[in-house]
Scaffold this motif. Structure first.
Motif, mmCIF file in Angstrom:
data_model
loop_
_atom_site.group_PDB
_atom_site.id
_atom_site.type_symbol
_atom_site.label_atom_id
_atom_site.label_comp_id
_atom_site.label_asym_id
_atom_site.label_seq_id
_atom_site.Cartn_x
_atom_site.Cartn_y
_atom_site.Cartn_z
ATOM 1 N N VAL A 83 3.090 -1.942 -7.818
ATOM 2 C CA VAL A 83 2.966 -1.350 -6.482
ATOM 3 C C VAL A 83 2.716 -2.488 -5.506
ATOM 4 O O VAL A 83 1.786 -3.295 -5.689
ATOM 5 C CB VAL A 83 1.805 -0.335 -6.424
ATOM 6 C CG1 VAL A 83 1.617 0.172 -5.001
ATOM 7 C CG2 VAL A 83 2.064 0.822 -7.372
ATOM 8 N N TYR A 84 3.543 -2.553 -4.466
ATOM 9 C CA TYR A 84 3.446 -3.635 -3.488
ATOM 10 C C TYR A 84 2.653 -3.152 -2.283
ATOM 11 O O TYR A 84 3.031 -2.179 -1.623
ATOM 12 C CB TYR A 84 4.847 -4.084 -3.063
ATOM 13 C CG TYR A 84 5.676 -4.572 -4.232
ATOM 14 C CD1 TYR A 84 5.589 -5.887 -4.665
ATOM 15 C CD2 TYR A 84 6.517 -3.694 -4.923
ATOM 16 C CE1 TYR A 84 6.327 -6.330 -5.752
ATOM 17 C CE2 TYR A 84 7.257 -4.130 -6.013
ATOM 18 C CZ TYR A 84 7.160 -5.443 -6.418
ATOM 19 O OH TYR A 84 7.883 -5.881 -7.499
ATOM 20 N N ARG A 85 1.535 -3.834 -2.020
ATOM 21 C CA ARG A 85 0.645 -3.418 -0.938
ATOM 22 C C ARG A 85 0.796 -4.357 0.255
ATOM 23 O O ARG A 85 1.017 -5.560 0.093
ATOM 24 C CB ARG A 85 -0.808 -3.408 -1.420
ATOM 25 C CG ARG A 85 -1.037 -2.558 -2.659
ATOM 26 C CD ARG A 85 -2.509 -2.494 -3.023
ATOM 27 N NE ARG A 85 -3.094 -3.817 -3.174
ATOM 28 C CZ ARG A 85 -4.395 -4.044 -3.364
ATOM 29 N NH1 ARG A 85 -5.229 -3.018 -3.409
ATOM 30 N NH2 ARG A 85 -4.851 -5.272 -3.505
ATOM 31 N N MET A 93 7.087 -5.012 0.590
ATOM 32 C CA MET A 93 6.816 -3.573 0.609
ATOM 33 C C MET A 93 8.044 -2.745 0.237
ATOM 34 O O MET A 93 7.934 -1.653 -0.299
ATOM 35 C CB MET A 93 6.324 -3.159 1.998
ATOM 36 C CG MET A 93 4.942 -3.693 2.353
ATOM 37 S SD MET A 93 3.641 -2.807 1.479
ATOM 38 C CE MET A 93 3.696 -1.231 2.304
ATOM 39 N N GLY A 94 9.237 -3.287 0.513
ATOM 40 C CA GLY A 94 10.459 -2.560 0.183
ATOM 41 C C GLY A 94 10.623 -2.325 -1.297
ATOM 42 O O GLY A 94 11.352 -1.403 -1.720
ATOM 43 N N THR A 99 9.916 1.244 -7.373
ATOM 44 C CA THR A 99 8.799 1.693 -8.201
ATOM 45 C C THR A 99 8.682 3.209 -8.189
ATOM 46 O O THR A 99 8.512 3.851 -9.233
ATOM 47 C CB THR A 99 7.488 1.055 -7.694
ATOM 48 O OG1 THR A 99 7.556 -0.359 -7.844
ATOM 49 C CG2 THR A 99 6.290 1.594 -8.469
ATOM 50 N N LEU A 100 8.802 3.802 -6.995
ATOM 51 C CA LEU A 100 8.710 5.263 -6.889
ATOM 52 C C LEU A 100 9.852 5.945 -7.636
ATOM 53 O O LEU A 100 9.663 6.973 -8.292
ATOM 54 C CB LEU A 100 8.716 5.687 -5.418
ATOM 55 C CG LEU A 100 7.501 5.259 -4.576
ATOM 56 C CD1 LEU A 100 7.686 5.685 -3.129
ATOM 57 C CD2 LEU A 100 6.225 5.842 -5.130
#
Length: 439
Positions: A83-85, A93-94, A99-100
């Motif tokens: 997960v990119y925060r 973030m893209g 991931t989703l």
């Protein structure tokens, strides 16, 4: 095979590090499941999921962990998803879309996923605002026909950074995601918001969710007094009701709340002075018929177990101190992670070193015996230490209260008075709590 080995080792080590209790309504749910939990304790929180279920679980973890030595290798081996925060690297973030999509695909295959929707580990007494990722994953899979259920998992630590402290894994009722699917595609954002709020409600139902940490001793003592009055055992579900009740009580009757809080705090201090763990200690009646067997049993345990305990302290005293020193400068919400990981590594190295030393100074048989006996001896040393701490407290209570009938009677009278007040308060506020749950 890799997942099964990691799960077995981590679950065993966490049961060694903590005294784990699981409160689950039934068997682990089958089919596509999204486990969602509160996040008070770093990498320990996902590790506890290994104890909760034997199913293979896909974890979502923050991207920086994948770059860490050992931890990154383990996460990749477990097929975890990054997960990119924004606070880690805004330019990546893209990557969250991929991931989703992978998480939705896992649910479509009937697998289980674990996510911590607060988005960060923290030491606050209440839930942080939830991110919407969990709801988006669940709804995305449900739209494609997966019968997804979201299962709230509450993790409550007595002292999360302390070795052999208690942790409760509390599992809430599954949330059927299909009930939140919008009839109109344009209402997707409303559905995500509604499911996120329902997940938050589910998590509040399985966590204490205090307004401030100073309320915790008050909540625990209220439950002790109530269970003492009712003649039953301490109850985790009732403890959460006390936590919600305290907030209502403080808001509705601040003066009465302050007065009762002062009385409870004073009673708790007086119990601490006589080393009483709770009001039930004050009600103990010491007769020769129960004192003599207690003394004989514990003397035998002391005589037979002390030599092995001393040997264990000599052999494992040094490695036992290393995790504590390693965690000194760590933040509170990662102290247990540092202790656990350093203790695991040091334990393995020390085990190997003892085996090699026995082989070199003795022979192969000594080495094999050390390899086999080291872990049981370490566990016995831990057990004996815990038993001895409990025995010392029982002895202290006996000498402080056993021959001081007047002091004991005064404390017991005060405890019963406070228990009656707490019971009356529970009767007054139960309808309000029920109404808040229904609304």
């Amino acid at each position: 095979m890799f997942y099964a080995c990691v799960r077995a080792v981590v679950a065993m080590c966490l049961r060694f590090f903590y005294r784990v209790k699981v409160n689950a309504p039934g068997a682990s749910p089958e089919g596509p499941v999204l486990f969602v939990g509160n996040h008070p304790n770093g990498l320990i929180d996902p590790g506890l999921v290994f104890i909760l279920t034997r199913r293979k679980v896909t974890f979502l973890a923050k991207a920086p962990l994948f770059r860490m030595p050992v931890i990154g290798w383990l996460l990749k081996g477990l097929d975890a998803l990054p997960v990119y925060r924004k606070q880690d690297d805004p330019t990546k973030m893209g990557g969250n879309e991929g991931t989703l999509e992978a998480a939705r695909g896992a649910l479509l295959q009937g697998r289980a996923i674990t996510i911590f929707p607060e988005g960060k580990s923290h030491s606050e007494p209440a839930l942080a605002e939830l991110k919407t990722g969990a709801a988006r994953i669940a709804l995305g899979a449900a739209k494609q026909g997966a019968p997804v259920r979201v299962v709230p998992v509450g993790l409550t630590y007595a002292q999360k950074h302390v070795f052999r402290s208690e942790v409760l894994i509390d599992v809430g009722a599954p949330i059927e995601v299909s009930a939140f699917l919008p009839a109109d595609p344009s209402a997707d954002s409303d559905a995500v918001r509604a499911l996120t709020e329902r997940i938050a409600e589910g998590l509040r139902g399985v966590t204490l969710n205090l307004a401030q940490w100073e309320d915790l001793p008050l909540v625990q003592l209220a439950e002790q007094l109530y269970s003492f009055r009712q003649g039953g055992a301490l109850d985790a579900e009732r403890l959460r009701l006390w936590a919600r009740g305290v907030q209502l009580f403080r808001t509705n009757e601040p003066d009465r709340f302050a007065e009762l809080r002062a009385h409870l705090a004073a009673f708790q201090r007086r119990m601490a002075l006589v080393h009483a763990g709770g009001p039930e200690d004050l009600a103990l009646v010491y007769r020769p018929g129960n004192v003599v067997p207690f003394v004989v049993k514990n003397l035998l345990a002391l005589v037979l177990g002390l030599p092995l305990f001393v040997l264990g302290v000599v052999l494992f005293g040094l490695p036992y101190q290393v995790p504590r020193l390693a965690a000194r400068r760590a933040e509170l919400d990662v102290q247990a992670t540092v202790k656990f990981l350093s203790g695991f590594v040091v334990g393995l190295v020390w085990w190997a070193a003892l085996t090699v030393a026995a082989s070199v100074w003795g022979n192969g048989a000594w080495g094999l015996g050390t390899f086999v006996a080291a872990v049981p001896l370490a566990l016995f040393t831990l057990y004996f230490s815990e038993r001895w701490e409990g025995l010392k407290r029982d002895i202290d209570v006996f000498f402080l209260l056993g021959n001081r009938a007047r002091l004991k009677a005064l404390l017991l009278t005060e405890g019963e008075r406070l228990a009656s007040e707490v019971e009356r308060l529970a009767g007054e506020y139960r309808p309000l709590l029920d109404a808040s749950v229904r609304s």
